[in-house]
Design a protein around this motif. Structure first.
Motif, PDB file in Angstrom:
ATOM      1  N   GLN A 141      51.355  41.537  39.929  1.00  0.00           N
ATOM      2  CA  GLN A 141      51.306  42.213  38.794  1.00  0.00           C
ATOM      3  C   GLN A 141      52.729  43.114  38.746  1.00  0.00           C
ATOM      4  O   GLN A 141      53.203  43.640  39.670  1.00  0.00           O
ATOM      5  N   ARG A 142      52.624  43.778  37.519  1.00  0.00           N
ATOM      6  CA  ARG A 142      54.029  44.706  37.232  1.00  0.00           C
ATOM      7  C   ARG A 142      53.635  45.886  36.746  1.00  0.00           C
ATOM      8  O   ARG A 142      52.443  46.174  35.995  1.00  0.00           O
ATOM      9  N   MET A 143      54.585  46.931  37.333  1.00  0.00           N
ATOM     10  CA  MET A 143      54.296  48.240  36.704  1.00  0.00           C
ATOM     11  C   MET A 143      55.477  48.863  36.245  1.00  0.00           C
ATOM     12  O   MET A 143      56.606  48.452  36.881  1.00  0.00           O
ATOM     13  N   LEU A 144      55.667  49.745  35.152  1.00  0.00           N
ATOM     14  CA  LEU A 144      56.646  50.227  34.635  1.00  0.00           C
ATOM     15  C   LEU A 144      56.772  51.658  34.526  1.00  0.00           C
ATOM     16  O   LEU A 144      55.423  52.194  34.041  1.00  0.00           O
ATOM     17  N   GLY A 191      55.553  53.298  41.800  1.00  0.00           N
ATOM     18  CA  GLY A 191      56.003  51.837  42.162  1.00  0.00           C
ATOM     19  C   GLY A 191      57.251  51.791  42.634  1.00  0.00           C
ATOM     20  O   GLY A 191      57.688  51.033  42.624  1.00  0.00           O
ATOM     21  N   PHE A 239      53.301  46.440  43.514  1.00  0.00           N
ATOM     22  CA  PHE A 239      53.680  45.891  42.314  1.00  0.00           C
ATOM     23  C   PHE A 239      54.897  45.587  41.999  1.00  0.00           C
ATOM     24  O   PHE A 239      55.809  46.174  42.841  1.00  0.00           O
ATOM     25  N   GLN A 256      58.125  46.479  40.317  1.00  0.00           N
ATOM     26  CA  GLN A 256      58.226  47.572  39.389  1.00  0.00           C
ATOM     27  C   GLN A 256      59.552  47.606  38.883  1.00  0.00           C
ATOM     28  O   GLN A 256      60.627  47.140  39.300  1.00  0.00           O
ATOM     29  N   SER A 257      59.593  48.031  37.713  1.00  0.00           N
ATOM     30  CA  SER A 257      60.789  48.345  36.599  1.00  0.00           C
ATOM     31  C   SER A 257      60.586  49.783  36.363  1.00  0.00           C
ATOM     32  O   SER A 257      59.398  50.553  36.099  1.00  0.00           O
ATOM     33  N   ALA A 288      59.558  47.879  28.015  1.00  0.00           N
ATOM     34  CA  ALA A 288      58.189  47.427  27.922  1.00  0.00           C
ATOM     35  C   ALA A 288      58.115  46.107  27.520  1.00  0.00           C
ATOM     36  O   ALA A 288      57.261  45.132  27.832  1.00  0.00           O
ATOM     37  N   PHE A 297      59.878  43.690  30.001  1.00  0.00           N
ATOM     38  CA  PHE A 297      59.414  43.828  31.298  1.00  0.00           C
ATOM     39  C   PHE A 297      57.528  43.095  31.179  1.00  0.00           C
ATOM     40  O   PHE A 297      57.256  42.551  32.255  1.00  0.00           O
ATOM     41  N   PRO A 331      54.733  44.823  31.612  1.00  0.00           N
ATOM     42  CA  PRO A 331      53.779  45.250  32.654  1.00  0.00           C
ATOM     43  C   PRO A 331      52.668  45.322  32.342  1.00  0.00           C
ATOM     44  O   PRO A 331      52.105  45.294  31.307  1.00  0.00           O
ATOM     45  N   ALA A 344      49.464  46.466  27.912  1.00  0.00           N
ATOM     46  CA  ALA A 344      49.382  47.174  29.184  1.00  0.00           C
ATOM     47  C   ALA A 344      48.295  48.133  29.212  1.00  0.00           C
ATOM     48  O   ALA A 344      47.844  48.722  28.201  1.00  0.00           O
TER      49      ALA A 344
END
Length: 485
Positions: free
Chosen positions: A161-164, A177, A187, A189-190, A210, A213, A215, A243
């Protein structure tokens, strides 16, 4: 200025602390001596650490009691240990006060710290957004009911999974992140940053990042951004890309509780989940808590055993006391004074030629760029400490000196505001800071290049400034009337 210091009966508090130290000294006198020395040091300190404050005697005394001896895994009325009826009382009170204080539909007060609160939030989102759909698709009610193949697929999904979140140099936090922290291992991360010209958040740029990416979690909140955040706009961005918006308000929770941040700048109505510490600007015990919208309440409630061990009932009791204090009108005056004082400090620094990131402040933080003095943040922090002014070095946007030496110093007003400092005292503090930095020079390393750590302060300026700082704090004593002997 309205009295914003915590009220207490000095004679009663003095008797309580003297008795406690006497009991401690009978077992280990060196610990009792260190406790007394810490109070003396804090009384003498011109403390500008943005993440520190002074809890009231009532909050501090609440932590030293028999609740410390109790295990209480589970939730109110649903414990894995017997005999938790009194723990239920204080946890329910802490949650009730938190809900009322912040206008939140749900509060969870078990996290031991801010990072624990974030971990609870992260895993609650994963459970709600990833685990629950996987269980439904597999026709299972619990992860133990999954087949080995289903469980392997779920583990893969949970770890993919992804986190911004806000970048560290723009003022974000390590727990949002970044790879050295567990959140960066959980995660992909960006980061979003700030406008290079102004240092301010560019919400259109955040939205564009967003969209690119996509997230699962959009993190908002900061540890070194000296401005308000438009949480309504952040929620719009989160909703657009599907998100979950988590706001970490650890630094500015006191400004939310004190109704300085309202409307679009209050995270509670806009975020799916809000995390926080209970100390810093909130002036409570060291610990954390989570606020959430109803759809995430059940998942957050499983913080123990999901990521937490046994809660700390004595600290939850102290949270209940601190939240109750923050619901008093006096705390509203305190929160406004914290911001007013930060503006006074920023104005005083700017008038004397200092450069501030974003040019000023709208919260409790003033971020000072010390590169114009030819110093690193580490040198500035150390020189100020020599002069009796306690700060911490901090990265600034596009920091050429990195996260260790840095080019900035972070200043905060919550602690000295608790002591009763006002505009005049903070203007004098700004004068002392600029005087020290203007008269500090880096020394050279062995090869002749400028050192990033070593420095020299001109003449007897450090001693002179330390004496001036002592005069300032003496006019606003910490815990006035509380005597240990």
């Amino acid at each position: 200025m309205t009295d914003v210091t915590p009220s207490f009966d000095a004679a009663t508090a003095s008797a309580a602390y003297r008795s406690a130290l006497q009991v401690i000294a009978e077992v280990e006198p060196r610990v009792a001596e260190a406790i007394g020395a810490e109070l003396a040091d804090q009384r003498d300190s011109l403390k500008l650490i943005a993440s520190e404050n002074y809890a009231s005697p009532a909050v501090l005394l609440t932590m030293g009691n028999w609740f410390s001896d109790k295990y209480a895994e589970g939730t109110v009325g649903h414990r894995f240990y017997a005999g938790c009826q009194n723990v239920d009382t204080v946890e329910a009170l802490a949650a009730e006060h938190a809900r009322e204080l912040f206008g939140a539909p749900y509060a969870y007060v078990q996290p031991h710290s801010g990072i624990d609160a974030n971990l609870v939030a992260f895993w609650a989102v994963l459970a709600q957004r990833v685990e629950a759909p996987a269980l439904q698709a597999a026709g299972a009610r619990h992860v133990n009911d999954l087949t080995d193949e289903d469980w392997a697929a779920l583990r893969h999904a949970l770890g993919d999974q992804r986190m911004l979140g806000m970048s560290l140099d723009a003022g974000g936090h390590l727990t949002h992140g970044f790879r050295p922290n567990i959140s960066g291992k959980m995660f992909a991360q960006s980061s979003y940053g700030t406008d290079p010209a102004t240092g301010l958040l560019d919400y259109d740029a955040v939205a564009a990042r967003a969209r690119e990416f996509r997230p699962l979690i959009l993190m908002a909140g900061y540890s070194a951004y000296p401005r308000k955040v438009d949480f309504a706009r952040m929620r719009e961005i989160a909703d657009e890309v599907g998100a979950t918006l988590i706001v970490d308000m650890s630094h500015f929770a006191g400004l939310v509780a004190g109704k300085v941040f309202t409307g679009d700048f209050d995270p509670v109505p806009h975020a799916h989940v809000v995390t926080s510490t209970s100390h810093k600007s909130l002036r409570g015990p060291r610990g954390g808590f989570v606020l959430a919208q109803p759809e995430y309440a059940d998942a957050v409630d499983r913080g123990c055993p999901m990521v937490l061990g046994g809660p700390l009932p004595h600290v939850m009791a102290a949270k209940a006391v601190a939240f109750a204090e923050a619901r008093r009108p006096q705390f509203t005056a305190y929160a406004q004074a914290v911001v007013d004082n930060a503006v006074s400090l920023a104005d005083g620094l700017t008038r004397r030629g200092a450069r501030l990131v974003t040019g000023g402040t709208e919260n409790h933080i003033v971020l000072l760029d010390v590169s114009g003095y030819g110093l690193t943040g580490r040198q500035a922090e150390s020189a100020l400490l020599d002069a009796g002014i306690v700060t911490n070095r901090n990265a600034i946007p596009a920091d050429a000196n990195g996260a260790w030496y840095t080019s900035g110093v972070r200043l905060g007003t919550p602690a000295l505001t608790t002591r009763g400092f006002g505009a005049a005292e903070f203007d004098r503090t700004a004068e002392l800071i600029v005087d020290v930095l203007s008269n500090t020079t880096p020394t050279s390393t062995r090869d002749g290049s400028p050192s990033k750590a070593k420095y020299v302060v001109d003449g007897g300026l450090a001693d002179k400034t330390r004496a001036a700082a002592a005069e300032l704090v003496a006019t606003h004593p910490l815990y006035p009337g509380l005597e240990l002997s």
